[in-house]
Design a protein around this motif. Structure first.
Motif, PDB file in Angstrom:
ATOM      1  N   PRO A   5     -36.389  38.483  15.629  1.00 45.53           N
ATOM      2  CA  PRO A   5     -37.012  40.118  15.516  1.00 45.53           C
ATOM      3  C   PRO A   5     -37.868  39.158  14.161  1.00 45.53           C
ATOM      4  O   PRO A   5     -37.763  38.563  13.858  1.00 45.53           O
ATOM      5  CB  PRO A   5     -35.944  41.026  14.311  1.00 45.53           C
ATOM      6  N   PHE A  44     -30.836  42.884  15.027  1.00 40.24           N
ATOM      7  CA  PHE A  44     -30.340  42.083  15.855  1.00 40.24           C
ATOM      8  C   PHE A  44     -29.316  41.906  15.785  1.00 40.24           C
ATOM      9  O   PHE A  44     -28.692  42.111  17.454  1.00 40.24           O
ATOM     10  CB  PHE A  44     -30.261  40.423  14.903  1.00 40.24           C
ATOM     11  N   ARG A  57     -38.670  46.117  22.480  1.00 43.29           N
ATOM     12  CA  ARG A  57     -36.948  46.548  22.061  1.00 43.29           C
ATOM     13  C   ARG A  57     -35.907  47.489  23.171  1.00 43.29           C
ATOM     14  O   ARG A  57     -35.162  47.693  23.239  1.00 43.29           O
ATOM     15  CB  ARG A  57     -37.732  47.902  20.593  1.00 43.29           C
ATOM     16  N   ILE A  61     -28.736  39.380  25.015  1.00 42.98           N
ATOM     17  CA  ILE A  61     -30.614  38.694  25.519  1.00 42.98           C
ATOM     18  C   ILE A  61     -30.511  38.033  23.559  1.00 42.98           C
ATOM     19  O   ILE A  61     -29.455  38.541  23.320  1.00 42.98           O
ATOM     20  CB  ILE A  61     -30.539  39.772  24.996  1.00 42.98           C
ATOM     21  N   ARG A  92     -27.748  44.824  16.650  1.00 43.38           N
ATOM     22  CA  ARG A  92     -27.667  46.211  17.711  1.00 43.38           C
ATOM     23  C   ARG A  92     -28.111  45.533  18.455  1.00 43.38           C
ATOM     24  O   ARG A  92     -27.502  45.410  20.486  1.00 43.38           O
ATOM     25  CB  ARG A  92     -28.405  47.443  17.276  1.00 43.38           C
ATOM     26  N   ALA A  93     -28.959  44.395  18.609  1.00 41.65           N
ATOM     27  CA  ALA A  93     -29.597  43.882  20.195  1.00 41.65           C
ATOM     28  C   ALA A  93     -28.102  43.080  20.284  1.00 41.65           C
ATOM     29  O   ALA A  93     -27.544  43.233  22.349  1.00 41.65           O
ATOM     30  CB  ALA A  93     -30.602  42.622  19.976  1.00 41.65           C
ATOM     31  N   ALA A 124     -29.906  33.102  17.676  1.00 45.16           N
ATOM     32  CA  ALA A 124     -30.642  33.757  19.026  1.00 45.16           C
ATOM     33  C   ALA A 124     -29.734  33.124  19.776  1.00 45.16           C
ATOM     34  O   ALA A 124     -29.475  33.642  20.712  1.00 45.16           O
ATOM     35  CB  ALA A 124     -32.007  33.947  18.827  1.00 45.16           C
ATOM     36  N   ASN A 152     -21.335  38.438  19.103  1.00 48.59           N
ATOM     37  CA  ASN A 152     -20.972  39.589  20.230  1.00 48.59           C
ATOM     38  C   ASN A 152     -20.125  38.486  21.423  1.00 48.59           C
ATOM     39  O   ASN A 152     -20.045  38.567  22.399  1.00 48.59           O
ATOM     40  CB  ASN A 152     -22.226  39.132  21.577  1.00 48.59           C
ATOM     41  N   ASP A 156     -25.772  42.899  25.866  1.00 50.74           N
ATOM     42  CA  ASP A 156     -24.929  42.387  25.014  1.00 50.74           C
ATOM     43  C   ASP A 156     -26.013  40.730  24.855  1.00 50.74           C
ATOM     44  O   ASP A 156     -25.408  39.798  23.762  1.00 50.74           O
ATOM     45  CB  ASP A 156     -23.850  42.802  24.350  1.00 50.74           C
ATOM     46  N   ALA A 187     -26.109  33.957  20.427  1.00 52.55           N
ATOM     47  CA  ALA A 187     -25.842  35.007  21.466  1.00 52.55           C
ATOM     48  C   ALA A 187     -26.607  34.630  22.628  1.00 52.55           C
ATOM     49  O   ALA A 187     -25.536  35.623  23.808  1.00 52.55           O
ATOM     50  CB  ALA A 187     -27.072  36.123  20.617  1.00 52.55           C
ATOM     51  N   LEU A 190     -34.060  45.390  24.884  1.00 49.96           N
ATOM     52  CA  LEU A 190     -32.817  44.964  23.508  1.00 49.96           C
ATOM     53  C   LEU A 190     -31.665  46.161  23.551  1.00 49.96           C
ATOM     54  O   LEU A 190     -30.797  45.914  23.325  1.00 49.96           O
ATOM     55  CB  LEU A 190     -33.521  44.280  22.249  1.00 49.96           C
ATOM     56  N   GLY A 191     -31.920  47.190  24.272  1.00 50.10           N
ATOM     57  CA  GLY A 191     -31.270  48.586  24.429  1.00 50.10           C
ATOM     58  C   GLY A 191     -31.474  49.405  23.022  1.00 50.10           C
ATOM     59  O   GLY A 191     -30.711  50.265  22.656  1.00 50.10           O
ATOM     60  N   LEU A 192     -32.869  48.424  21.761  1.00 47.92           N
ATOM     61  CA  LEU A 192     -32.825  49.204  20.735  1.00 47.92           C
ATOM     62  C   LEU A 192     -33.344  50.755  20.742  1.00 47.92           C
ATOM     63  O   LEU A 192     -33.340  51.631  19.801  1.00 47.92           O
ATOM     64  CB  LEU A 192     -33.250  48.387  19.832  1.00 47.92           C
ATOM     65  N   TYR A 212     -32.458  37.072  19.940  1.00 48.57           N
ATOM     66  CA  TYR A 212     -33.499  37.932  19.719  1.00 48.57           C
ATOM     67  C   TYR A 212     -33.992  37.587  17.995  1.00 48.57           C
ATOM     68  O   TYR A 212     -33.130  37.407  17.912  1.00 48.57           O
ATOM     69  CB  TYR A 212     -32.892  39.592  19.598  1.00 48.57           C
TER      70      TYR A 212
END
Lengths: 230, 336
Positions: A75, B231, A47, A71, B233-234, A147, A98, A69, A150, A50-52, A73
């Motif tokens: 989750p 997701f 996390r 990457i 936010r990522a 994902a 993004n 932004d 992105a 990912l910058g979370l 992901y």
């Protein structure tokens, strides 16, 4: 230069360190599996990449043309998603968010990209199907397609086989392996399932707040064999 | 017959047929009210009145906003925010109206004459058009609620109950002191189509347009944040900002709608169309469009019902929504 480089990263919640002084570089095209017991900080580490979550100290740098932004992901599934009314196409397309920049709606470029990723993940024939009616394995492939919308270079997967039956898990590993080998996508996978995950890995990272071990799977198996068997 | 209908709605080509059946159900609902000619003629006569026109225009716009936001709020498990904010709205509205009783004479004498004059005229202004103050208070509370629900020390639903009951209590205290529980308070609580002034209509239309425009402009991002906040936010979306935007837009919709619906019932306008649509549709865009249509049809039907039977508008609209919910549930169940 590494895609993601962590330098002396420490992350704390309410003053208790969850991740302590981690140094790690994720290289282009590699396959890294992160294992460790519950509460060892492995999900937190991902996390942070990912910058979370923000590190208390240390530095996370993105290089080799990778933007923070961009990457991909995957989750862990949430309760909200289980009965969410959305078609497969709507979910996959949301991975292109993004790329919107200042625009208000998706254009032909994003739609083509989403279609391409759906083909790659073999979910194109499901595009109009409601997401909530799919099997667990199909849902994971849809989320992988999202994902991939992105990112072009790196996927972070947080316990992707949790809740899947053995066949679906095996299939997911095959898909991830193909992405890594045939498309050069770097993989960082957090996993509980030591056997399946470690088999494909290029490197294994064992977290225990800090880095307990980082090296080749063969070396990992030799050292931790007893624990893996159990 | 149920079996025939189930087959009719069955798998192949089910989509168009489902839409047709749902449309027919809504049309039937509308026709039920307008169906007999005397009522229609009577309704035609009602439409001449300015207050009915105002109620229909503002009502339809609010219904549209509430329906769109409702889908997001229900899916994000934020349904109770609407209820909480409407109680805050009641408190703020009663305070704003009660300020009308303030005059230069009954302010404390030690204050300078000029200040008392200004304060009195300010209070008069606020009570003339109480929506402005109410709007400010409710928006601030929306931001506050979001903050509270994110802090781990207090659970979100508990925080909402805390704020909304406090505001309700304050409203009751202020009203009892100033004017007693009278017909105005009754109207705030249960809604009235007579409540809108011309200034209110202008404000309501402007706010509704802002909500709709914001929603359309942010649609892909709102989907992303609703479906999967991590997701979103990522991939660089500022999820906090979008949550805040949704809360503020909800606050605005509630303030605009609560004069017609009543503060006790306004939250139904937010949750009902979304829940109704999700019984049948399982794609996000379809749910959105269906909610918008269901919401507007039910609101118009409800207002007409309330004109013809002199029931409070809010209660009529909720009753119609309940019928629509039952009908859509039936369609959903038959389709399996």
């Amino acid at each position: 230069m590494a895609l993601i480089r962590l330098t002396d990263v420490t992350i704390a919640f309410d003053g208790v360190a969850a991740v302590e002084r981690v140094n790690l570089a994720v290289e282009r095209g590699e396959y890294l599996v992160v294992v460790g017991e519950n509460g060892s900080g492995k999900s937190t580490l991902v996390r942070a990449m990912l910058g979370l979550v923000r590190p208390k100290s240390g530095r996370i740098a993105y290089g080799d043309g990778l933007k923070k932004d961009q990457i991909g992901y995957l989750p862990q599934q949430t309760v909200v998603q289980r009965d969410f009314p959305a078609s497969v196409e709507e979910v996959v397309l949301s991975g292109c968010v993004n790329r919107l920049g200042r625009r208000m709606a998706f254009g032909a470029g994003e739609r083509a990209r989403a279609a391409e990723k759906m083909r790659m993940m073999d979910v194109e024939r499901l595009r109009a199907k409601p997401y909530r009616t799919l099997s667990g394995g199909q849902q994971q492939r849809v989320l992988l397609a999202r994902a991939l919308c992105a990112t072009d270079s790196v996927l972070l997967l947080d316990e992707p086989v949790t809740g899947l039956d053995p066949d679906a898990a095996e299939e997911l590993y095959a898909v991830v392996r193909a992405l890594n080998r045939d498309h050069g996508v770097a993989i960082v996978m957090v996993s509980h399932d030591l056997h399946g995950a470690v088999r494909d890995a290029g490197r294994v990272l064992v977290m225990n707040r800090g880095v307990d071990f980082l090296g080749a799977p063969a070396e990992y198996l030799r050292r931790f064999e007893r624990r893996v068997r159990a | 017959m149920a079996r025939a209908l189930a087959e009719f709605l069955g798998r192949k080509g089910g989509r168009a047929r489902t839409i047709a059946v749902c449309g027919a159900l809504l049309a039937a609902l509308l026709a039920l009210v307008l169906g007999n000619l005397p009522a229609l003629a009577e309704m035609g006569a009602y439409l001449q009145y300015k207050f009915i026109q105002r109620a229909l225009i503002v009502g339809a716009l609010v219904a549209l906003c509430a329906a769109l936001l409702g889908v997001v709020l229900v899916l994000k498990r934020y349904s109770m925010i609407g209820d909480g904010l409407s109680h805050v709205g009641f408190g703020a509205l009663t305070v704003a109206v009660s300020l009308g009783a303030v005059t230069a004479e009954n302010l404390p004498a030690f204050l300078p004459e000029g200040f008392r004059q200004t304060a009195a005229s300010l209070c008069a202004g606020i009570s003339q058009s109480p929506l402005a103050l109410t709007l400010a208070v409710v928006v601030i509370c929306a931001v506050l609620l979001l903050r509270l629900s994110r802090s781990s020390r207090m659970r979100g639903d508990a925080a909402i109950a805390l704020i909304s009951t406090s505001a309700l209590a304050l409203g009751v205290i202020v009203t009892s002191t100033a004017s007693g529980m009278n017909i105005d308070v009754y109207n705030y609580m249960f809604g009235s189509i007579l409540a809108m002034s011309d200034a209110d209509v202008v404000l309501s239309v402007a706010l509704s347009v802002v909500v709709l425009a914001a929603f359309i402009a942010l649609y892909p991002r709102i989907f992303s944040v609703t479906f999967d906040e991590s997701f979103a936010r990522a991939t660089g979306l500022n999820a906090g900002f979008y949550n805040l935007t949704i809360a503020v837009l909800t606050a605005v919709t509630i303030v605009v709608g609560m004069r017609i619906m009543g503060t006790m019932l306004i939250s139904s306008l937010i949750i009902f169309p979304a829940l109704t649509s999700m019984r049948v549709f399982s794609r996000f865009r379809a749910v959105m469009i269906s909610s918008a249509i269901v919401s507007v049809v039910c609101l118009l039907t409800g207002i007409m019902l309330s004109c013809l039977t002199s029931l409070p508008a809010g209660a009529g609209i909720v009753a119609v929504n309940l019928v629509a919910f039952a009908a859509f549930s039936l369609v959903g169940a038959l389709r399996g």
